[in-house]
Design an enzyme around this catalytic site. Structure first.
Site, PDB file in Angstrom:
ATOM      1  N   GLY A 206       0.856  -1.186   0.000  1.00  6.87           N
ATOM      2  CA  GLY A 206       0.000   0.000   0.000  1.00  6.87           C
ATOM      3  C   GLY A 206       0.883   1.223   0.000  1.00  6.87           C
ATOM      4  O   GLY A 206       1.797   1.331  -0.814  1.00  6.87           O
ATOM      5  N   GLU A 207       0.641   2.105   0.931  1.00  7.72           N
ATOM      6  CA  GLU A 207       1.406   3.352   1.006  1.00  7.72           C
ATOM      7  C   GLU A 207       2.011   3.434   2.413  1.00  7.72           C
ATOM      8  O   GLU A 207       1.298   3.648   3.384  1.00  7.72           O
ATOM      9  CB  GLU A 207       0.445   4.512   0.704  1.00  7.72           C
ATOM     10  CG  GLU A 207       1.121   5.847   0.631  1.00  7.72           C
ATOM     11  CD  GLU A 207       2.277   5.891  -0.350  1.00  7.72           C
ATOM     12  OE1 GLU A 207       2.143   5.418  -1.495  1.00  7.72           O
ATOM     13  OE2 GLU A 207       3.352   6.368   0.060  1.00  7.72           O
ATOM     14  N   SER A 208       3.337   3.260   2.474  1.00  9.82           N
ATOM     15  CA  SER A 208       3.988   3.159   3.781  1.00  9.82           C
ATOM     16  C   SER A 208       3.825   4.427   4.617  1.00  9.82           C
ATOM     17  O   SER A 208       3.694   4.358   5.845  1.00  9.82           O
ATOM     18  CB  SER A 208       5.475   2.835   3.602  1.00  9.82           C
ATOM     19  OG  SER A 208       6.088   3.769   2.745  1.00  9.82           O
TER      20      SER A 208
ATOM     21  N   CYS B 271       6.164  -5.182   0.239  1.00  9.79           N
ATOM     22  CA  CYS B 271       6.265  -3.845  -0.361  1.00  9.79           C
ATOM     23  C   CYS B 271       6.196  -2.724   0.687  1.00  9.79           C
ATOM     24  O   CYS B 271       7.160  -2.514   1.400  1.00  9.79           O
ATOM     25  CB  CYS B 271       5.219  -3.717  -1.450  1.00  9.79           C
ATOM     26  SG  CYS B 271       5.742  -2.608  -2.747  1.00  9.79           S
TER      27      CYS B 271
ATOM     28  N   ARG C  22      12.756   3.686  -1.608  1.00 15.16           N
ATOM     29  CA  ARG C  22      11.356   3.637  -2.062  1.00 15.16           C
ATOM     30  C   ARG C  22      11.268   3.944  -3.550  1.00 15.16           C
ATOM     31  O   ARG C  22      12.087   4.665  -4.093  1.00 15.16           O
ATOM     32  CB  ARG C  22      10.511   4.664  -1.302  1.00 15.16           C
ATOM     33  CG  ARG C  22      10.369   4.349   0.163  1.00 15.16           C
ATOM     34  CD  ARG C  22       9.577   5.429   0.879  1.00 15.16           C
ATOM     35  NE  ARG C  22       8.202   5.488   0.415  1.00 15.16           N
ATOM     36  CZ  ARG C  22       7.413   6.550   0.578  1.00 15.16           C
ATOM     37  NH1 ARG C  22       7.871   7.634   1.164  1.00 15.16           N
ATOM     38  NH2 ARG C  22       6.176   6.529   0.147  1.00 15.16           N
TER      39      ARG C  22
ATOM     40  N   ILE D 164       4.858  -3.284  -7.786  1.00 12.34           N
ATOM     41  CA  ILE D 164       4.026  -2.089  -7.964  1.00 12.34           C
ATOM     42  C   ILE D 164       4.676  -0.943  -7.209  1.00 12.34           C
ATOM     43  O   ILE D 164       4.718  -0.952  -5.984  1.00 12.34           O
ATOM     44  CB  ILE D 164       2.586  -2.326  -7.441  1.00 12.34           C
ATOM     45  CG1 ILE D 164       1.959  -3.521  -8.154  1.00 12.34           C
ATOM     46  CG2 ILE D 164       1.739  -1.069  -7.622  1.00 12.34           C
ATOM     47  CD1 ILE D 164       0.649  -3.988  -7.538  1.00 12.34           C
ATOM     48  N   ARG D 165       5.229   0.008  -7.928  1.00 12.35           N
ATOM     49  CA  ARG D 165       5.978   1.123  -7.315  1.00 12.35           C
ATOM     50  C   ARG D 165       6.839   0.572  -6.164  1.00 12.35           C
ATOM     51  O   ARG D 165       6.811   1.045  -5.030  1.00 12.35           O
ATOM     52  CB  ARG D 165       5.036   2.235  -6.839  1.00 12.35           C
ATOM     53  CG  ARG D 165       4.292   2.891  -8.002  1.00 12.35           C
ATOM     54  CD  ARG D 165       3.561   4.158  -7.605  1.00 12.35           C
ATOM     55  NE  ARG D 165       2.643   3.953  -6.518  1.00 12.35           N
ATOM     56  CZ  ARG D 165       2.824   4.402  -5.269  1.00 12.35           C
ATOM     57  NH1 ARG D 165       3.885   5.098  -4.957  1.00 12.35           N
ATOM     58  NH2 ARG D 165       1.929   4.162  -4.346  1.00 12.35           N
TER      59      ARG D 165
ATOM     60  N   HIS E 129       4.737  -8.527  -4.649  1.00 15.60           N
ATOM     61  CA  HIS E 129       3.446  -8.881  -4.046  1.00 15.60           C
ATOM     62  C   HIS E 129       3.096 -10.329  -4.354  1.00 15.60           C
ATOM     63  O   HIS E 129       2.427 -10.600  -5.355  1.00 15.60           O
ATOM     64  CB  HIS E 129       2.337  -7.981  -4.613  1.00 15.60           C
ATOM     65  CG  HIS E 129       2.425  -6.562  -4.166  1.00 15.60           C
ATOM     66  ND1 HIS E 129       1.845  -6.110  -3.007  1.00 15.60           N
ATOM     67  CD2 HIS E 129       3.032  -5.500  -4.714  1.00 15.60           C
ATOM     68  CE1 HIS E 129       2.084  -4.826  -2.866  1.00 15.60           C
ATOM     69  NE2 HIS E 129       2.808  -4.422  -3.886  1.00 15.60           N
TER      70      HIS E 129
ATOM     71  N   GLU F 173       0.904 -12.000  -2.974  1.00 15.72           N
ATOM     72  CA  GLU F 173      -0.526 -12.213  -2.695  1.00 15.72           C
ATOM     73  C   GLU F 173      -1.416 -11.916  -3.899  1.00 15.72           C
ATOM     74  O   GLU F 173      -2.605 -12.201  -3.872  1.00 15.72           O
ATOM     75  CB  GLU F 173      -0.958 -11.358  -1.493  1.00 15.72           C
ATOM     76  CG  GLU F 173      -1.040  -9.852  -1.724  1.00 15.72           C
ATOM     77  CD  GLU F 173       0.317  -9.141  -1.730  1.00 15.72           C
ATOM     78  OE1 GLU F 173       1.359  -9.816  -1.721  1.00 15.72           O
ATOM     79  OE2 GLU F 173       0.320  -7.896  -1.771  1.00 15.72           O
TER      80      GLU F 173
HETATM   81  N1  GLN Z   1       5.565   2.964  -3.122  1.00 19.89           N
HETATM   82  C1  GLN Z   1       4.895   2.521  -1.931  1.00 19.89           C
HETATM   83  C2  GLN Z   1       5.527   3.153  -0.687  1.00 19.89           C
HETATM   84  O1  GLN Z   1       6.543   3.777  -0.780  1.00 19.89           O
HETATM   85  C3  GLN Z   1       4.908   1.006  -1.824  1.00 19.89           C
HETATM   86  C4  GLN Z   1       4.134   0.405  -2.960  1.00 19.89           C
HETATM   87  C5  GLN Z   1       3.470  -0.899  -2.660  1.00 19.89           C
HETATM   88  O2  GLN Z   1       3.281  -1.288  -1.508  1.00 19.89           O
HETATM   89  N2  GLN Z   1       3.100  -1.582  -3.716  1.00 19.89           N
HETATM   90  O3  GLN Z   1       5.006   3.002   0.356  1.00 19.89           O
END
Ligand code: GLN
Length: 188
Positions: A47-49, A79, A106, A133-134, A169, A171
């Site tokens: 997700g978004e840390s 991630c 990141r 993913i990113r 990921h 999952e």
């Molecule tokens: N780019 C996100 C972050 O810095 C991590 C991306 C992800 O969990 N797929 O938190």
């Protein structure tokens, strides 16, 4: 056995569905009181840390989770979860839980490669589908951190005792073997 999934933000539902397919009950951690319920392992989802770290602090779940991990709670992070556990973020003074001896950059794959899918070798499992993913990159590991997977010379999965962390990921998709590895190899 019951696995707790941090369910503040990100792809916690996908992790829950993997454990459902493996017939392992899960528990969502959404607030501090949820930490009083019994569980044997923890998942920190992607997700978004930044958002997850902020919510963990605001909801007063941060210190309890951190000390449970340091005291040996088995944890699997993907991630953003890996970013939460890293002891150091490169180009960023932030440290979240800081329980895992890795340095992480990141969004390390740049815009062109921000999301992609490949197959890579994972120690003990062999070929595993890997969705990025990113994704962050694990650039350094302290001694005692075992590298479990790499892609193109970049570290994509590590283990330090009770902590398993990935930049991809596992999952997302049908393959449940990384979750099975976590259950079989890391939960007493
Ligand atoms: N780019 C996100 C972050 O810095 C991590 C991306 C992800 O969990 N797929 O938190």
């Amino acid at each position: 056995m019951r696995i707790a999934v941090l369910a503040l933000q990100g792809d916690f539902a996908e992790h829950e569905s993997v454990f459902k397919r493996l017939n392992v009950p899960t528990l969502q951690l959404r607030q501090k009181n949820d930490l009083d319920l019994p569980f044997d392992g923890l998942v920190l989802p992607g997700g978004e840390s930044t958002v997850q770290g902020k919510l963990l602090r605001e909801l007063d779940m941060f210190e309890t989770l951190r000390s449970r991990i340091l005291n040996g709670l088995p944890v699997m992070a993907t991630c953003a979860g890996t970013i939460l556990m890293a002891q150091q973020l490169l180009d960023d003074p932030t440290v979240h839980l800081g329980t895992l001896g890795i340095s992480v950059r990141r969004n390390a794959y740049g815009r062109q490669l921000s999301s992609f899918h490949t197959i890579g070798n994972f120690a003990g499992i062999k070929e595993v589908p890997m969705s990025f993913i990113r994704a962050p990159q694990i650039e350094f590991c302290i001694p005692g951190v075992e590298v479990l997977a790499e892609y193109n010379g970049r570290i994509t999965a590590v283990r330090q005792g009770n902590q398993l962390a990935m930049t991809f990921h596992p999952e997302l998709g049908e393959d449940c073997r990384v979750a099975e590895y976590f259950l079989k190899e890391m939960i007493p």
